[in-house]
Design an enzyme around this catalytic site. Structure first.
Site, PDB file in Angstrom:
ATOM      1  N   ASN A 209      43.236  36.111  28.865  1.00 26.43           N
ATOM      2  CA  ASN A 209      43.208  37.552  29.146  1.00 26.43           C
ATOM      3  C   ASN A 209      44.537  38.190  28.762  1.00 26.43           C
ATOM      4  O   ASN A 209      45.424  37.522  28.240  1.00 26.43           O
ATOM      5  CB  ASN A 209      42.876  37.779  30.623  1.00 26.43           C
ATOM      6  CG  ASN A 209      43.891  37.107  31.520  1.00 26.43           C
ATOM      7  OD1 ASN A 209      45.075  37.417  31.481  1.00 26.43           O
ATOM      8  ND2 ASN A 209      43.437  36.146  32.317  1.00 26.43           N
ATOM      9  N   ASP A 278      38.156  33.721  35.881  1.00 23.65           N
ATOM     10  CA  ASP A 278      37.130  33.399  36.879  1.00 23.65           C
ATOM     11  C   ASP A 278      36.165  32.344  36.369  1.00 23.65           C
ATOM     12  O   ASP A 278      35.537  31.635  37.146  1.00 23.65           O
ATOM     13  CB  ASP A 278      36.359  34.667  37.264  1.00 23.65           C
ATOM     14  CG  ASP A 278      37.216  35.603  38.114  1.00 23.65           C
ATOM     15  OD1 ASP A 278      37.945  35.091  38.970  1.00 23.65           O
ATOM     16  OD2 ASP A 278      37.160  36.826  37.909  1.00 23.65           O
ATOM     17  N   PHE A 323      46.817  40.370  44.161  1.00 18.60           N
ATOM     18  CA  PHE A 323      46.761  41.506  43.251  1.00 18.60           C
ATOM     19  C   PHE A 323      45.301  41.781  42.931  1.00 18.60           C
ATOM     20  O   PHE A 323      44.487  40.855  42.932  1.00 18.60           O
ATOM     21  CB  PHE A 323      47.511  41.194  41.947  1.00 18.60           C
ATOM     22  CG  PHE A 323      48.974  41.498  42.033  1.00 18.60           C
ATOM     23  CD1 PHE A 323      49.820  40.658  42.738  1.00 18.60           C
ATOM     24  CD2 PHE A 323      49.500  42.624  41.415  1.00 18.60           C
ATOM     25  CE1 PHE A 323      51.175  40.936  42.843  1.00 18.60           C
ATOM     26  CE2 PHE A 323      50.857  42.917  41.511  1.00 18.60           C
ATOM     27  CZ  PHE A 323      51.692  42.075  42.217  1.00 18.60           C
ATOM     28  N   LYS A 337      38.259  42.907  49.142  1.00 22.95           N
ATOM     29  CA  LYS A 337      39.004  41.714  48.711  1.00 22.95           C
ATOM     30  C   LYS A 337      39.990  41.250  49.777  1.00 22.95           C
ATOM     31  O   LYS A 337      40.146  40.058  50.022  1.00 22.95           O
ATOM     32  CB  LYS A 337      39.759  42.048  47.425  1.00 22.95           C
ATOM     33  CG  LYS A 337      39.503  41.067  46.306  1.00 22.95           C
ATOM     34  CD  LYS A 337      40.020  41.574  44.979  1.00 22.95           C
ATOM     35  CE  LYS A 337      38.892  41.992  44.072  1.00 22.95           C
ATOM     36  NZ  LYS A 337      39.335  42.455  42.764  1.00 22.95           N
TER      37      LYS A 337
HETATM   38  N1  CTP Z   1      42.624  34.922  41.820  1.00 27.73           N
HETATM   39  C1  CTP Z   1      42.725  33.569  42.097  1.00 27.73           C
HETATM   40  N2  CTP Z   1      41.824  32.705  41.565  1.00 27.73           N
HETATM   41  C2  CTP Z   1      40.827  33.133  40.788  1.00 27.73           C
HETATM   42  C3  CTP Z   1      40.721  34.524  40.505  1.00 27.73           C
HETATM   43  C4  CTP Z   1      41.644  35.388  41.037  1.00 27.73           C
HETATM   44  O1  CTP Z   1      43.625  33.170  42.834  1.00 27.73           O
HETATM   45  N3  CTP Z   1      39.986  32.279  40.272  1.00 27.73           N
HETATM   46  C5  CTP Z   1      43.589  35.858  42.430  1.00 27.73           C
HETATM   47  C6  CTP Z   1      44.463  36.615  41.474  1.00 27.73           C
HETATM   48  O2  CTP Z   1      45.681  35.930  41.238  1.00 27.73           O
HETATM   49  C7  CTP Z   1      44.699  37.939  42.196  1.00 27.73           C
HETATM   50  C8  CTP Z   1      43.459  38.108  43.045  1.00 27.73           C
HETATM   51  O3  CTP Z   1      42.846  36.825  43.093  1.00 27.73           O
HETATM   52  O4  CTP Z   1      45.777  37.864  43.089  1.00 27.73           O
HETATM   53  C9  CTP Z   1      42.456  39.120  42.576  1.00 27.73           C
HETATM   54  O5  CTP Z   1      41.947  38.830  41.335  1.00 27.73           O
HETATM   55  P1  CTP Z   1      40.788  39.776  40.658  1.00 27.73           P
HETATM   56  O6  CTP Z   1      40.386  39.115  39.393  1.00 27.73           O
HETATM   57  O7  CTP Z   1      41.214  41.178  40.623  1.00 27.73           O
HETATM   58  O8  CTP Z   1      39.641  39.744  41.706  1.00 27.73           O
HETATM   59  P2  CTP Z   1      38.564  38.699  42.015  1.00 27.73           P
HETATM   60  O9  CTP Z   1      38.850  38.225  43.373  1.00 27.73           O
HETATM   61  O10 CTP Z   1      38.452  37.690  40.932  1.00 27.73           O
HETATM   62  O11 CTP Z   1      37.259  39.603  42.087  1.00 27.73           O
HETATM   63  P3  CTP Z   1      36.442  40.338  40.921  1.00 27.73           P
HETATM   64  O12 CTP Z   1      36.406  39.398  39.764  1.00 27.73           O
HETATM   65  O13 CTP Z   1      35.163  40.541  41.584  1.00 27.73           O
HETATM   66  O14 CTP Z   1      37.156  41.612  40.640  1.00 27.73           O
END
Ligand code: CTP
Length: 397
Positions: A209, A278, A323, A337
């Site tokens: 990303n 993710d 974040f 969240k």
């Molecule tokens: N994060 C994490 N592990 C993952 C995905 C995200 O620890 N597999 C953490 C990121 O470092 C960040 C937070 O989760 O601090 C939020 O990430 P974000 O991608 O915005 O949200 P998600 O929880 O993944 O939800 P969504 O994809 O539904 O927006």
């Protein structure tokens, strides 16, 4: 970043004097009120006009030339400055400071100053390693003066060795560090994650990303500067590794998961600024995937949600900051969240705004709390935002 900060730059007579001009420009651009004091020998190398233009203020050179009656320039400047930087610092000014000699404007200001003083030595290698010079440097260090070590390389005199002025970005970092000298995180262990993860498709391709790592690296530097012991778990980032920080490099989300979980029990604070993928390809091909006619489908499976797991494992006294990069319904998603992941603070940014989020040096965020109204912050430089986040952590503690 430096608005409201008063910094005096003392320029002494070395070939690196011209580099001080770049520093003055950088500090002024970042909002600092910069005053320049030049010694007589510095003026042999560079004209005061250069510094006057870059700082927007007259350069002071003379101990006895009072332009404003009733004001004593050296006492006035020494009292107003929050930091004094001698750049370049010759063997001569170092010796004078070590012996408390005040025979010109700069050496007098050095004696009258009560703020931190940062010396950036630059000289011939043999002069730098000379035992007398080293003794003076050590004496000044013992007295609490700060130093940025000169770098190695080819010097103006043709010699090869240590003595060239440290890189400007290192000097700039030290300046920031000296200005935030309140060590309010001493004794605290902080883990920061930063950058993007990379999920392999085959030996040459991957999914990643746009994260640059700037926010996480800024947090690691800010926490270090405030006295914390810092572990930076870094995904992919092109940024220079911050010194004085333990850095663990990882590639995939699963690598990051392993690194973060193994250190979690020993840390007081975790700030998860990394952009974790993710999903990952269900199968990583052993050999490069060859093209063929028709559509190629890639099956993806879920990566562990590291932050969610940390929220479940969190012990009393541990602080968890996440974040959230959102492109719509920012507050509603952020509120969800923070509850779901059991966080103490969520830094939510709307990535659709220019000058916010991925790749840029600034960010526009909201602080979202589990139990009170969210707070919107103005557009901030990422290092300044890092300090604001640490301020919040100190309040929560
Ligand atoms: N994060 C994490 N592990 C993952 C995905 C995200 O620890 N597999 C953490 C990121 O470092 C960040 C937070 O989760 O601090 C939020 O990430 P974000 O991608 O915005 O949200 P998600 O929880 O993944 O939800 P969504 O994809 O539904 O927006």
């Amino acid at each position: 970043m430096l608005a409201g900060k008063v910094i005096t730059i003392g320029v002494t007579g070395g070939i690196a004097a011209y580099k001080a001009a770049d520093l003055v420009s950088l500090l002024s651009k970042n909002g600092a009120e910069v005053h320049v004091v030049m010694t007589g020998s510095a003026r042999e190398f560079i004209q005061p006009l250069t510094f006057e233009t870059l700082s927007g203020r007259p350069v002071v050179t003379d101990l006895f030339n009072f332009s404003e009656p009733g004001r004593i320039p050296h006492i006035d400047l020494a009292a107003r400055s929050q930091l004094l930087v001698v750049v370049p610092a010759t063997a001569n000014i170092i010796a004078k400071a070590a012996c408390a000699i005040a025979d010109d404007l700069l050496s007098t200001i050095l004696l009258a100053a009560t703020c931190p003083v940062l010396f950036c030595p630059a000289m011939n290698t043999n002069m730098y390693t000379n035992r007398g010079v080293q003794r003076n440097i050590n004496l000044l260090k013992e007295l609490g003066y700060l130093f940025v070590e000169p770098g190695f390389g080819r010097l103006a005199c043709g010699a090869l060795g240590q003595g060239r002025l440290a890189d400007l970005d290192i000097i700039y970092e030290e300046i920031i560090k000296s200005l935030w000298y309140e060590k309010d995180l001493t004794g605290t262990k902080v883990m920061v994650t930063a950058g993007a993860t990379r999920e392999a498709i085959d030996p040459v391709r991957f999914i990643t990303n746009r994260s640059s790592g700037k926010m996480g690296y800024a947090l690691a530097r800010a926490a270090r500067d405030r006295g914390a012991e810092v572990i930076l778990v870094s995904g992919i980032s092109e940024l220079k590794t911050p010194h004085g920080v333990k850095v663990l490099f990882v590639e995939s989300a699963r690598d990051m998961h392993a690194a973060v979980l193994s250190h979690f029990p020993e840390v007081d604070v975790v700030i998860k600024a990394a952009a974790v993928a993710d999903y990952r390809p269900k199968i990583t091909a052993e050999h490069k995937i060859k093209k063929s006619a028709g559509v190629l489908s890639l099956e993806l499976e879920r990566n562990p949600d590291i932050l969610l797991e940390l929220g479940q494992l969190k012990k009393k006294g541990q602080i968890l900051v996440g974040f959230a990069a959102e492109s719509r319904d920012l507050l509603r998603n952020a509120k969800e969240k923070i509850q779901k992941k059991n966080l103490d603070l969520l830094v939510a940014n709307d990535i659709t705004q220019p000058e916010a989020g991925f790749g840029v040096d600034t960010n526009i965020v909201k602080f979202v709390y589990p139990d009170k109204e969210a707070v919107e912050l103005p557009k901030l430089d990422k290092l300044e935002l890092a300090h604001r986040i640490l301020d919040e952590i100190i309040k929560i503690r």
